[in-house]
Design a protein around this motif. Structure first.
Motif, PDB file in Angstrom:
ATOM      1  N   THR A  27      49.205 -10.863 -16.318  1.00 40.80           N
ATOM      2  CA  THR A  27      48.919 -12.187 -15.781  1.00 40.80           C
ATOM      3  C   THR A  27      47.456 -12.520 -16.039  1.00 40.80           C
ATOM      4  O   THR A  27      46.573 -11.703 -15.797  1.00 40.80           O
ATOM      5  N   ALA A  28      47.227 -13.722 -16.545  1.00 44.35           N
ATOM      6  CA  ALA A  28      45.862 -14.213 -16.749  1.00 44.35           C
ATOM      7  C   ALA A  28      45.585 -15.271 -15.681  1.00 44.35           C
ATOM      8  O   ALA A  28      46.364 -16.212 -15.522  1.00 44.35           O
ATOM      9  N   GLU A  29      44.510 -15.075 -14.942  1.00 48.05           N
ATOM     10  CA  GLU A  29      44.136 -16.026 -13.903  1.00 48.05           C
ATOM     11  C   GLU A  29      42.808 -16.674 -14.260  1.00 48.05           C
ATOM     12  O   GLU A  29      41.849 -15.988 -14.620  1.00 48.05           O
ATOM     13  N   THR A  43      39.408 -17.941 -13.546  1.00 48.66           N
ATOM     14  CA  THR A  43      38.432 -17.674 -12.486  1.00 48.66           C
ATOM     15  C   THR A  43      37.261 -18.654 -12.505  1.00 48.66           C
ATOM     16  O   THR A  43      36.583 -18.818 -11.503  1.00 48.66           O
ATOM     17  N   LEU A 103      38.516 -15.819 -17.497  1.00 44.80           N
ATOM     18  CA  LEU A 103      39.842 -15.274 -17.194  1.00 44.80           C
ATOM     19  C   LEU A 103      39.731 -13.862 -16.637  1.00 44.80           C
ATOM     20  O   LEU A 103      38.870 -13.093 -17.059  1.00 44.80           O
ATOM     21  N   ARG A 104      40.607 -13.551 -15.706  1.00 43.73           N
ATOM     22  CA  ARG A 104      40.794 -12.180 -15.244  1.00 43.73           C
ATOM     23  C   ARG A 104      42.227 -11.823 -15.588  1.00 43.73           C
ATOM     24  O   ARG A 104      43.158 -12.456 -15.119  1.00 43.73           O
ATOM     25  N   ILE A 105      42.372 -10.800 -16.431  1.00 34.43           N
ATOM     26  CA  ILE A 105      43.689 -10.399 -16.904  1.00 34.43           C
ATOM     27  C   ILE A 105      44.034  -9.050 -16.291  1.00 34.43           C
ATOM     28  O   ILE A 105      43.248  -8.100 -16.376  1.00 34.43           O
ATOM     29  N   GLU A 158      37.869  -8.883 -17.473  1.00 30.12           N
ATOM     30  CA  GLU A 158      37.485 -10.291 -17.495  1.00 30.12           C
ATOM     31  C   GLU A 158      37.007 -10.648 -18.889  1.00 30.12           C
ATOM     32  O   GLU A 158      36.397  -9.826 -19.581  1.00 30.12           O
ATOM     33  N   ARG A 161      47.495 -19.503 -12.993  1.00 33.75           N
ATOM     34  CA  ARG A 161      47.943 -18.237 -13.573  1.00 33.75           C
ATOM     35  C   ARG A 161      48.949 -18.526 -14.670  1.00 33.75           C
ATOM     36  O   ARG A 161      49.776 -19.419 -14.540  1.00 33.75           O
ATOM     37  N   THR A 197      51.041 -16.377 -18.257  1.00 26.07           N
ATOM     38  CA  THR A 197      51.444 -15.101 -18.832  1.00 26.07           C
ATOM     39  C   THR A 197      50.513 -14.692 -19.963  1.00 26.07           C
ATOM     40  O   THR A 197      50.062 -15.524 -20.740  1.00 26.07           O
TER      41      THR A 197
END
Length: 153
Positions: free
Chosen positions: A89-91, A93, A110-112, A121, A137, A139
């Motif tokens: 999951t990529a969020e 930030t 991004l935080r993956i 990150e 978020r 994929t």
């Protein structure tokens, strides 16, 4: 940025499908061929094309070879991600405007993370998109061994 972890920096891989690969390889071949064709044309059109042909040869062949090499590497990385990639999951930030003088857009932080993937990150520079917002978020596919990742956005 890799949170101090050992290994290579995270590398984003662009999805290049068969049609995209055909276009890129054709462009690379066209660039590599346009230079030698122009000096050869001087036999039929006169010496005016000779200088232009030499210039095209010197400039276009290296660009064509680089484009072909880039396409090959991206296709190999995509095949590797398809074979051994782990869903993650990529969020988002952070979002910041990005402008380097030649192009502009968003620098997306991004935080993956995911099962079997050490969280990391990275920054994704892309064109502006109103759908992007902090906390979003989506994929990603990650190859933890080589630190390759592809975003499915």
């Amino acid at each position: 940025m890799t949170d101090g972890a050992d290994g290579p920096d995270p590398t984003r891989v662009d999805r290049i499908g068969p049609v995209g690969a055909l276009v890129l390889y054709s462009s690379a071949a066209g660039l590599c061929l346009c230079g030698p064709v122009m000096p050869a044309g001087t036999f039929f059109a006169g010496a005016g094309l000779l200088l232009g042909g030499i210039l095209f040869t010197v400039l276009c062949i290296p660009v064509g070879l680089a484009l072909g090499s880039y396409t090959q590497c991206e296709r190999e990385n995509n095949r590797r991600l398809d074979a051994v990639g782990v869903a993650a999951t990529a969020e988002v930030t952070s979002l910041a405007d990005w402008d380097d003088g030649e192009s502009a857009g968003l620098a997306v932080g991004l935080r993956i993370s995911g099962p079997g993937v050490r969280a990391f990150e990275t920054t994704w520079k892309r064109s502006s998109d109103p759908a992007l917002r902090v906390g979003l978020r989506f994929t990603a596919v990650v190859d933890p061994a080589r630190n390759l990742f592809r975003l499915e956005f």
